[in-house]
Motif scaffolding. Structure first.
Motif, PDB file in Angstrom:
ATOM      1  N   VAL A   1       5.640  14.886   4.005  1.00 15.45           N
ATOM      2  CA  VAL A   1       5.003  13.606   4.281  1.00 15.45           C
ATOM      3  C   VAL A   1       3.654  13.506   3.573  1.00 15.45           C
ATOM      4  CG1 VAL A   1       4.084  12.078   6.059  1.00 15.45           C
ATOM      5  CG2 VAL A   1       6.162  13.406   6.504  1.00 15.45           C
ATOM      6  N   VAL A   2       3.490  12.444   2.793  1.00 14.94           N
ATOM      7  CA  VAL A   2       2.232  12.123   2.134  1.00 14.94           C
ATOM      8  C   VAL A   2       1.741  10.816   2.750  1.00 14.94           C
ATOM      9  CG1 VAL A   2       1.075  11.609  -0.052  1.00 14.94           C
ATOM     10  CG2 VAL A   2       2.986  13.250   0.009  1.00 14.94           C
ATOM     11  N   CYS A   3       0.529  10.842   3.299  1.00 16.17           N
ATOM     12  CA  CYS A   3       0.007   9.683   4.024  1.00 16.17           C
ATOM     13  C   CYS A   3      -1.419   9.395   3.535  1.00 16.17           C
ATOM     14  CB  CYS A   3       0.031   9.977   5.522  1.00 16.17           C
ATOM     15  SG  CYS A   3      -0.521   8.606   6.558  1.00 16.17           S
ATOM     16  N   PRO A   4      -1.575   8.520   2.546  1.00 14.72           N
ATOM     17  CA  PRO A   4      -2.899   8.249   1.998  1.00 14.72           C
ATOM     18  C   PRO A   4      -3.657   7.162   2.759  1.00 14.72           C
ATOM     19  CG  PRO A   4      -1.217   7.199   0.656  1.00 14.72           C
ATOM     20  CD  PRO A   4      -0.501   7.864   1.794  1.00 14.72           C
ATOM     21  N   SER A   5      -4.978   7.226   2.669  1.00 17.54           N
ATOM     22  CA  SER A   5      -5.834   6.135   3.122  1.00 17.54           C
ATOM     23  C   SER A   5      -5.979   5.145   1.979  1.00 17.54           C
ATOM     24  CB  SER A   5      -7.215   6.656   3.528  1.00 17.54           C
ATOM     25  OG  SER A   5      -7.146   7.527   4.635  1.00 17.54           O
ATOM     26  N   LEU A   6      -5.763   3.876   2.259  1.00 18.49           N
ATOM     27  CA  LEU A   6      -5.890   2.861   1.230  1.00 18.49           C
ATOM     28  C   LEU A   6      -7.289   2.877   0.611  1.00 18.49           C
ATOM     29  CD1 LEU A   6      -4.163  -0.155   3.016  1.00 18.49           C
ATOM     30  CD2 LEU A   6      -3.310   1.047   0.995  1.00 18.49           C
ATOM     31  N   PRO A   7      -7.430   2.472  -0.644  1.00 27.08           N
ATOM     32  CA  PRO A   7      -8.762   2.331  -1.243  1.00 27.08           C
ATOM     33  C   PRO A   7      -9.651   1.425  -0.394  1.00 27.08           C
ATOM     34  CG  PRO A   7      -7.073   2.131  -2.926  1.00 27.08           C
ATOM     35  CD  PRO A   7      -6.353   2.148  -1.599  1.00 27.08           C
ATOM     36  N   GLY A   8     -10.857   1.897  -0.086  1.00 23.42           N
ATOM     37  CA  GLY A   8     -11.767   1.132   0.746  1.00 23.42           C
ATOM     38  C   GLY A   8     -11.567   1.329   2.228  1.00 23.42           C
ATOM     39  N   TYR A   9     -10.602   2.153   2.611  1.00 23.62           N
ATOM     40  CA  TYR A   9     -10.296   2.415   4.015  1.00 23.62           C
ATOM     41  C   TYR A   9     -10.560   3.884   4.337  1.00 23.62           C
ATOM     42  CZ  TYR A   9      -7.564  -1.971   4.403  1.00 23.62           C
ATOM     43  OH  TYR A   9      -7.156  -3.278   4.431  1.00 23.62           O
ATOM     44  N   GLY A  10     -11.009   4.129   5.562  1.00 23.13           N
ATOM     45  CA  GLY A  10     -11.136   5.495   6.036  1.00 23.13           C
ATOM     46  C   GLY A  10     -11.935   6.367   5.081  1.00 23.13           C
ATOM     47  N   PHE A  11     -11.375   7.517   4.747  1.00 22.53           N
ATOM     48  CA  PHE A  11     -12.085   8.503   3.950  1.00 22.53           C
ATOM     49  C   PHE A  11     -11.773   8.420   2.463  1.00 22.53           C
ATOM     50  CE2 PHE A  11     -11.751  10.156   8.287  1.00 22.53           C
ATOM     51  CZ  PHE A  11     -13.102  10.281   8.581  1.00 22.53           C
ATOM     52  N   SER A  12     -11.049   7.383   2.049  1.00 25.46           N
ATOM     53  CA  SER A  12     -10.888   7.125   0.616  1.00 25.46           C
ATOM     54  C   SER A  12     -12.155   6.456   0.080  1.00 25.46           C
ATOM     55  CB  SER A  12      -9.683   6.230   0.339  1.00 25.46           C
ATOM     56  OG  SER A  12      -8.477   6.962   0.410  1.00 25.46           O
ATOM     57  N   GLY A  13     -12.324   6.514  -1.238  1.00 27.11           N
ATOM     58  CA  GLY A  13     -13.483   5.886  -1.853  1.00 27.11           C
ATOM     59  C   GLY A  13     -13.421   4.376  -1.772  1.00 27.11           C
ATOM     60  N   LYS A  14     -14.586   3.765  -1.946  1.00 26.00           N
ATOM     61  CA  LYS A  14     -14.708   2.305  -1.913  1.00 26.00           C
ATOM     62  C   LYS A  14     -14.832   1.781  -3.338  1.00 26.00           C
ATOM     63  CE  LYS A  14     -17.095   2.545   2.522  1.00 26.00           C
ATOM     64  NZ  LYS A  14     -18.356   2.295   3.255  1.00 26.00           N
ATOM     65  N   PRO A  15     -13.910   0.953  -3.776  1.00 25.22           N
ATOM     66  CA  PRO A  15     -14.011   0.409  -5.136  1.00 25.22           C
ATOM     67  C   PRO A  15     -15.341  -0.305  -5.345  1.00 25.22           C
ATOM     68  CG  PRO A  15     -11.841  -0.038  -4.218  1.00 25.22           C
ATOM     69  CD  PRO A  15     -12.674   0.499  -3.090  1.00 25.22           C
ATOM     70  N   ALA A  16     -15.964  -0.026  -6.492  1.00 22.15           N
ATOM     71  CA  ALA A  16     -17.240  -0.659  -6.834  1.00 22.15           C
ATOM     72  C   ALA A  16     -17.063  -1.836  -7.777  1.00 22.15           C
ATOM     73  CB  ALA A  16     -18.178   0.370  -7.460  1.00 22.15           C
ATOM     74  N   SER A  17     -15.823  -2.089  -8.187  1.00 20.74           N
ATOM     75  CA  SER A  17     -15.520  -3.229  -9.049  1.00 20.74           C
ATOM     76  C   SER A  17     -14.190  -3.810  -8.618  1.00 20.74           C
ATOM     77  CB  SER A  17     -15.476  -2.812 -10.518  1.00 20.74           C
ATOM     78  OG  SER A  17     -14.491  -1.814 -10.724  1.00 20.74           O
ATOM     79  N   THR A  18     -13.897  -5.013  -9.083  1.00 27.15           N
ATOM     80  CA  THR A  18     -12.655  -5.675  -8.694  1.00 27.15           C
ATOM     81  C   THR A  18     -11.457  -5.036  -9.398  1.00 27.15           C
ATOM     82  OG1 THR A  18     -12.883  -7.315 -10.456  1.00 27.15           O
ATOM     83  CG2 THR A  18     -13.873  -7.844  -8.321  1.00 27.15           C
ATOM     84  N   GLY A  19     -10.297  -5.349  -8.908  1.00 29.41           N
ATOM     85  CA  GLY A  19      -9.076  -4.892  -9.564  1.00 29.41           C
ATOM     86  C   GLY A  19      -8.187  -3.992  -8.737  1.00 29.41           C
TER      87      GLY A  19
END
Length: 367
Positions: free
Chosen positions: A123-141
């Motif tokens: 099982v691979v269970c990622p945190s979406l970009p900008g959610y939880g402990f994943s990084g926060k996008p600094a630009s759009t896209g």
């Protein structure tokens, strides 16, 4: 190739101290003018939850429980992605990536990861970009298409060139996009299939009438959060990132409205379970960054075209938009459809046994 780095959740003490102070010093609004939830989460219940969060909830114990899962981070397309990677002991284990949505997190899957690994899935269970402990996008896209590509890259990096994908909410949209375009994905499963009524729907059946009524009611009363997050996520973020009571109410409202809870969220979730999920937003200050996925979707689309790989569906009775199967046939190659006896939008969180059993039964047909 970017490294895969072990990760453990470790919220600083200063964040917890600040949280308690903010909760104790909350400036509360007056009570609602109705005796139900039609104006939002009632004041008395919000204060009850906030008091428990400040004085009864033990984050360190909950953190330890979440850290029983093997967690990692890796950089993909310039962004750090946090994910759980729990291996099965079975020699014929099948790789499966499962994706949450909003206002969820990897916490939603805490009750099903172990049953799925026991059933023979890595099982691979990622945190979406900008959610939880994943990084926060600094630009759009960072919209649906880019996340789908990133998830395929993640699976490749982990050594999986053949895998399945599962999701609900945004996870359903992302999973569908993976099924459309990523060659490593051989099948998908969703608990929120998206279809559309026939253009010539003149005499709708009872099932179709119910679906149409649900859609109309949602458009009238249930889409305010969507419009706000899709148009002004930054403005919303100032209040939610600064106020734990505000973040709490913003999320708990949806746990009540979208679950099969017979009118009260604690008929399905414990206070601690809801707060576990809220904590992943509060501790990471991710109210605005998570909401931006709605803005990205509104400006960049959500993918298009049918999913041609085998598709399994678990249809729960209290899903926020429950589509009849024949409305979905043009959008997916449906080979498995289960009409569930109970459960709502947060399927893995609400009904883990039903959810895990259906996911395993479907993917056993393609492993």
């Amino acid at each position: 190739m970017s490294a895969v780095t072990p990760f453990r959740i470790a919220v600083p003490d200063a964040v917890l101290t600040d949280l308690q102070t903010r909760l104790d010093n909350t400036r509360w609004p007056e009570a609602e003018c109705v005796d139900d939830w039609s104006q939002g989460v009632p004041l008395a219940y919000t204060r009850e939850l906030a008091d428990h969060w400040a004085h009864g909830y033990d984050w360190r114990a909950r953190e330890t429980a979440l850290n029983r899962f093997d967690q990692f981070t890796t950089e993909i397309d310039g962004l750090d992605i946090h994910f759980i990677h729990q291996l099965s002991s079975r020699p014929d284990a099948f790789p499966l990536i499962i994706t949450h949505g909003w206002p969820g997190s990897v916490v939603e899957f805490a009750k099903v990861i172990e049953p799925l690994t026991d059933a023979g899935f890595h099982v691979v269970c990622p945190s979406l970009p900008g959610y939880g402990f994943s990084g926060k996008p600094a630009s759009t896209g960072w919209g649906i298409e880019r996340i789908a590509r990133a998830w395929d890259q993640l699976m490749t990096r982990l050594g999986y060139d053949r895998y399945g994908a599962q999701g609900g909410d945004w996870g359903s949209v992302i999973t569908s996009q993976i099924g459309r375009h990523e060659r490593g994905c051989v099948a998908i499963h969703t608990n929120m299939p998206m279809g559309r009524p026939p253009k010539d729907l003149a005499n709708p059946t009872a099932e179709e009438q119910e679906a149409l009524a649900t859609i109309a009611d949602r458009q009238k009363w249930g889409d305010g959060y969507f419009k706000q997050q899709a148009t002004r996520p930054q403005t919303l973020g100032y209040g939610l990132v600064d106020s734990p009571a505000g973040q709490l109410a913003w999320i708990v409202e949806k746990f009540r409205e979208w679950s099969d809870c017979d009118g009260h969220p604690e008929n399905v979730f414990t206070k601690d379970e809801m707060l576990d999920n809220v904590m992943l937003y509060w501790a990471t200050a991710s109210a605005a960054s998570s909401a931006r996925l709605y803005w990205e979707s509104a400006t960049g689309g959500r993918g298009a075209g049918p999913v041609r790989v085998p598709t399994g569906v678990a249809s729960f009775p209290k899903e926020i938009i429950r589509m009849p199967r024949h409305w979905c046939e043009d959008s997916y190659h449906i080979t498995h459809w289960t009409t569930m006896p109970r459960g709502g939008h947060f399927a893995a969180f609400e009904q883990p046994e039903l959810f895990a059993g259906d996911v395993a039964a479907f993917f056993d047909t393609v492993r």
